[in-house]
Design an enzyme around this catalytic site. Structure first.
Site, short mmCIF file in Angstrom:
data_model
loop_
_atom_site.label_atom_id
_atom_site.label_comp_id
_atom_site.label_asym_id
_atom_site.label_seq_id
_atom_site.Cartn_x
_atom_site.Cartn_y
_atom_site.Cartn_z
N ASP A 1 10.62 27.86 -8.28
CA ASP A 1 11.13 27.62 -9.62
C ASP A 1 10.52 28.57 -10.65
O ASP A 1 9.36 28.45 -11.01
CB ASP A 1 10.85 26.17 -10.02
N TYR B 1 14.77 15.32 -20.90
CA TYR B 1 13.62 16.05 -20.37
C TYR B 1 12.41 15.15 -20.24
O TYR B 1 12.37 14.05 -20.81
CB TYR B 1 13.30 17.24 -21.28
N SER C 1 17.33 24.83 -12.78
CA SER C 1 18.43 24.15 -13.46
C SER C 1 19.65 25.07 -13.42
O SER C 1 19.56 26.20 -12.94
CB SER C 1 18.06 23.78 -14.90
N TRP D 1 22.07 26.86 -22.32
CA TRP D 1 22.21 26.29 -23.67
C TRP D 1 21.32 27.03 -24.65
O TRP D 1 20.27 27.57 -24.29
CB TRP D 1 21.92 24.78 -23.69
N ASN E 1 22.42 25.04 -16.14
CA ASN E 1 23.19 25.17 -17.38
C ASN E 1 22.57 26.18 -18.33
O ASN E 1 21.35 26.36 -18.35
CB ASN E 1 23.27 23.82 -18.11
N THR F 1 8.93 26.98 -14.02
CA THR F 1 7.73 26.16 -14.02
C THR F 1 6.50 27.07 -14.03
O THR F 1 6.39 27.97 -13.20
CB THR F 1 7.69 25.23 -12.79
N ASP G 1 15.93 30.24 -15.50
CA ASP G 1 15.32 29.11 -14.80
C ASP G 1 16.03 28.78 -13.49
O ASP G 1 17.17 28.33 -13.49
CB ASP G 1 15.36 27.89 -15.73
#
Length: 394
Positions: free
Chosen positions: A278, A139, A99, A103, A101, A281, A96
C-alpha cells in the site's frame, strides 16, 4: 473485504500530536510517454525516445511508460500532481494503491480542510459534465462526503476525457487539514471502488493511453520534489537492480498476497498470513497485539491515542536493532533498523518512531506493507498478471 469498509482499510488515519507536525498516513479504503519536468538532468530514456523513437529505446531495456515525479514530506507523505478540467486546475494527490476512487475538495465544501487546499471549480471548466451521484467514505479518523462529477483528468501529461471523480462537500474533523496533498487518487481494483466508479488508471488503459496494464513505484528518502517516481504502463530499470520477484495476488480488491513467514532477529513471530502492498500507508502494520509485542522487543513506548511507538530517551543505536524479514513467495525481504525506524527532526530535537503500528483490520487479520517497505523495494503492480513485483531500489 466489503467496500463499505474501505474507509477503515485504506483511508487516512492521521495522528496529530501537539508537539509534532508530522502526519502519518494509513490509506486503505491511501500513469505511455511524457516526462513531467524535474529539477535534475533528463533521463537517458527520454533522450533516446525523443531522438530515435519508442522501439529503439525499448531495445536497450528502458521503460516506455509515463513518469510522474513524487514529492516526499518527512518520509510520511508521498504525493504527486494531477490536473482536472479545461483549462487544467492543478491538484496534489496521494497515488494510493489501497483505494480506488479519485476525489478532491470542491467549492461547496465549507470544512476547514477544504479552505486550506486547492478546490475544484466546475464552473471554470468547459469540459465539466454534471453527474450528481452522492458518495461517502468513512475514514478511521474523519470522513469525506460529496458527489460525482465528470471531466478531463490529466495525469503525467496523459489527458483522460470523461473521467468520473468525486468533489467533496464535507471533510469533517482535522484529518486532512494539515495534509500536504489535496486529495487521493486510488489505484487498487475496481471491485472496491465506491459507487462503482472506474478507477483513473483503468480508464486511461481502456482508452489506449497506457501501453501495459501495470504501474510501478520508486520512493526515496530524499525530501521535497525528488522524493520518488510513479511510472505508468512500464517499469523503470533506472530505479531498481537485479531481477523482479513476482508474487501472485490472493484477492483482486487491494493488492493482496500471501505472507509465508515473518521473523524478528531470526525469531519467527505469529503474523497474518496475508498482506497488502500500500503506497498510501506510511508505516508497516499488523494486528495490535502482535505489533505491541514486537515494539516491546524493540524497546519503544506506544503513545495512547496515536498508536505511534517512540523511544523516550532519544534515538536508539539503529545498528543494534534486529533485522525483520518478510517471506513472500519463498523469498526473504529484509529491513534493517535504520530502514524501519523513522527519524523526525523538529528544530534541534530528533525523535525516533518505530515503523510498526498496530491496526486491527475487520473480518480478517491483515498486514500492510507501506512506504517503509516500498522505500527499500521497488514495487510493481501488474493488473494483467494479477501479481505484484519487488526488486531492490536504487
Amino acid at each position: 473485504i466489503n467496500a463499505e469498509y474501505m474507509g477503515t482499510l485504506s483511508e487516512c488515519l492521521f495522528f496529530f500530536e501537539m508537539h509534532r507536525s508530522i502526519l502519518l498516513l494509513v490509506l486503505i479504503a491511501s500513469v505511455g510517454a511524457l516526462k513531467v519536468k524535474l529539477n535534475k538532468m533528463p533521463r537517458l530514456t527520454d533522450m533516446l525516445r525523443a531522438q530515435h523513437g519508442h522501439q529503439w529505446a525499448e531495445q536497450f531495456g528502458f521503460s516506455d511508460g509515463t513518469s510522474i515525479p513524487i514529492s516526499n514530506y518527512m518520509n510520511a507523505q508521498y504525493y504527486g500532481e494531477i490536473a482536472i478540467g479545461t483549462p487544467p486546475q492543478p491538484f496534489k494527490v496521494v497515488f494510493d494503491t489501497g483505494s480506488s476512487n479519485l476525489w478532491v475538495p470542491g467549492t461547496k465544501c465549507l470544512s476547514i480542510a477544504c479552505f486550506t487546499h486547492h478546490r475544484y471549480h466546475s464552473s471554470k471548466s468547459s469540459t465539466y459534465k454534471s453527474n450528481g451521484t452522492a458518495i461517502s467514505i468513512q475514514y478511521g479518523s474523519g470522513a469525506m462526503t460529496g458527489f460525482l462529477d465528470e471531466d478531463t483528468v490529466e495525469v503525467g501529461g496523459l489527458k483522460i476525457p470523461g473521467t468520473t471523480f468525486a468533489e467533496t462537500n464535507k471533510e469533517p474533523g482535522l484529518a486532512f487539514v494539515a495534509a500536504k496533498f489535496d486529495g487521493i487518487l486510488g489505484m487498487a481494483f475496481a471491485s472496491i471502488s465506491v459507487d462503482g466508479v472506474t478507477p483513473v488508471f483503468q480508464a486511461a488503459y481502456a482508452q489506449g493511453l497506457i501501453q501495459k496494464n501495470m504501474f510501478a513505484f520508486y520512493l526515496s528518502s530524499e525530501q521535497g520534489a525528488d522524493g520518488g517516481e510513479l511510472t505508468l504502463g512500464a517499469t523503470d530499470p533506472a530505479h531498481y537492480s537485479g531481477a523482479i520477484t513476482w508474487i501472485p495476488l490472493t484477492n483482486e480488491t487491494y493488492w493482496e498476497f500471501a505472507i509465508d513467514g515473518f521473523t524478528l532477529g531470526g525469531e519467527a513471530l505469529s503474523f497474518p498470513g496475508h498482506g497488502i502492498l500500500d503506497s498510501g500507508t506510511s508505516l508497516l502494520t499488523g494486528p495490535k497485539s502482535t505489533v505491541a509485542a514486537l515494539n516491546k522487543k524493540l524497546g519503544c513506548t506506544t503513545i495512547v491515542g496515536t498508536g505511534e511507538c517512540v523511544w523516550s530517551n532519544g534515538c536508539p543505536d539503529l545498528s543494534s536493532l534486529p533485522e525483520v524479514v518478510y517471506k513472500l513467495n519463498g523469498k526473504d525481504f529484509a529491513l534493517s533498523g535504520s530502514e524501519y525506524v523513522l527519524k523526525v527532526t523538529q528544530g534541534s530535537q530528533t525523535e525516533c518512531i518505530s515503523g510498526f503500528m498496530g491496526l486491527d483490520v475487520p473480518r480478517q487479520p491483515l498486514a500492510i506493507l507501506g512506504d517503509v517497505f516500498i522505500r527499500k523495494y521497488y514495487s510493481v503492480f501488474d493488473f494483467e498478471g494479477k501479481r505484484v513485483g519487488l526488486a531492490n531500489s536504487r
